[in-house]
Write a protein that holds these residues in place. Structure first.
Motif, short mmCIF file in Angstrom:
data_model
loop_
_atom_site.label_atom_id
_atom_site.label_comp_id
_atom_site.label_asym_id
_atom_site.label_seq_id
_atom_site.Cartn_x
_atom_site.Cartn_y
_atom_site.Cartn_z
N SER A 172 0.83 -1.20 0.00
CA SER A 172 0.00 0.00 0.00
C SER A 172 0.87 1.26 0.00
N VAL A 173 0.44 2.24 -0.80
CA VAL A 173 1.15 3.52 -0.87
C VAL A 173 0.80 4.33 0.37
N VAL A 174 1.84 4.75 1.13
CA VAL A 174 1.61 5.47 2.38
C VAL A 174 2.05 6.93 2.32
N SER A 175 2.84 7.28 1.31
CA SER A 175 3.19 8.68 1.13
C SER A 175 3.58 8.93 -0.31
N LEU A 176 3.43 10.19 -0.73
CA LEU A 176 3.73 10.58 -2.10
C LEU A 176 4.85 11.62 -2.07
N GLU A 177 5.78 11.50 -3.02
CA GLU A 177 6.86 12.46 -3.15
C GLU A 177 6.83 13.05 -4.56
N SER A 178 7.61 14.09 -4.77
CA SER A 178 7.60 14.76 -6.07
C SER A 178 8.10 13.86 -7.19
N ASP A 179 8.96 12.90 -6.84
CA ASP A 179 9.54 12.02 -7.87
C ASP A 179 9.14 10.56 -7.71
N GLY A 180 8.17 10.29 -6.83
CA GLY A 180 7.78 8.89 -6.64
C GLY A 180 6.84 8.71 -5.46
N PHE A 181 7.03 7.61 -4.73
CA PHE A 181 6.12 7.28 -3.64
C PHE A 181 6.78 6.30 -2.67
N THR A 182 6.13 6.09 -1.53
CA THR A 182 6.63 5.16 -0.50
C THR A 182 5.54 4.15 -0.18
N VAL A 183 5.93 2.90 -0.02
CA VAL A 183 5.02 1.83 0.40
C VAL A 183 5.50 1.26 1.73
N GLU A 184 4.59 0.59 2.41
CA GLU A 184 4.92 0.03 3.73
C GLU A 184 4.88 -1.49 3.67
#
Length: 203
Positions: free
Chosen positions: A42-54
């Motif tokens: 699941s995607v837990v945060s969004l960044e300008s160049d991508g995203f973070t999953v947990e």
């Protein structure tokens, strides 16, 4: 649910064990499900160049976390109305296999992957399998391994091009084989054609 067709090779920015940050052209929404090397996360945060999953402790314990560096496969979850061009993939990793050997046949490659023997009943000759999220067809099944044939474009466009003997890979076996094997494992189970058709109709 996924198809096993890789959308992009994303670049790993950071991996802490619990969170994996990726640089990618694909832009998901917060909370979206996305398969990373075949594992539904699941995607837990969004960044300008991508995203973070947990990654939950359960996920960390079953996937090949050592491969969460360099590049990884990503595939967003299917949306209603999407074409099913690969096969039905749940994003639930069954086990980690080990690449035993890769043989160059000129216009294709034979890849033999070793797994724990207890997973062999779920791997069917000419059936479907997902390796690090890539939808593939099984050619041969042996006592504790199986053989795939990989075409050059798959070698070029996926992580298969970086695999060598000893590489660990995430494996999701065929969903229908798992369900039928589970059904037959119960002593009172009776499998007939009507029941089998009902199973396939559900998916």
């Amino acid at each position: 649910m996924f198809t096993g067709l890789i959308r992009e090779m994303a670049t790993v920015k950071r991996f802490s064990g619990e969170r994996l940050s990726l640089k990618a052209a694909y832009r998901p929404k917060l909370g979206d499900s996305i398969a990373i090397n075949g594992a539904c996360l699941s995607v837990v945060s969004l960044e300008s160049d991508g995203f973070t999953v947990e990654l939950s402790p359960e996920t960390q314990g079953i996937i090949a976390t050592e491969n969460l560096k360099g590049h990884v496969h990503i595939e967003p979850a299917m949306q209603f109305g999407d074409r099913l061009e690969g096969h039905i993939v749940q994003g639930h990793i069954d086990t980690v296999g080990t690449v035993k050997r890769i043989t160059d046949n000129g216009n294709s490659y034979d890849v033999v992957i070793e797994v724990d023997k207890k997973f062999i009943p779920y791997i069917v000759p000419k059936g479907s399998i997902a390796i690090d999220g890539v939808s593939l067809t099984v050619n041969d099944v042996y006592e504790s391994s199986f053989r795939l044939t990989i075409i050059p474009i798959t070698m070029r466009e996926t992580l298969f091009g970086s695999y060598s003997s000893g590489t660990k890979v995430n494996i999701e076996t065929d969903m229908f084989a798992r369900y039928i094997a589970h059904f037959l494992a119960h002593k009172d189970a009776k499998l007939d054609w009507e029941t089998a058709e009902r199973f396939t109709a559900l998916y």
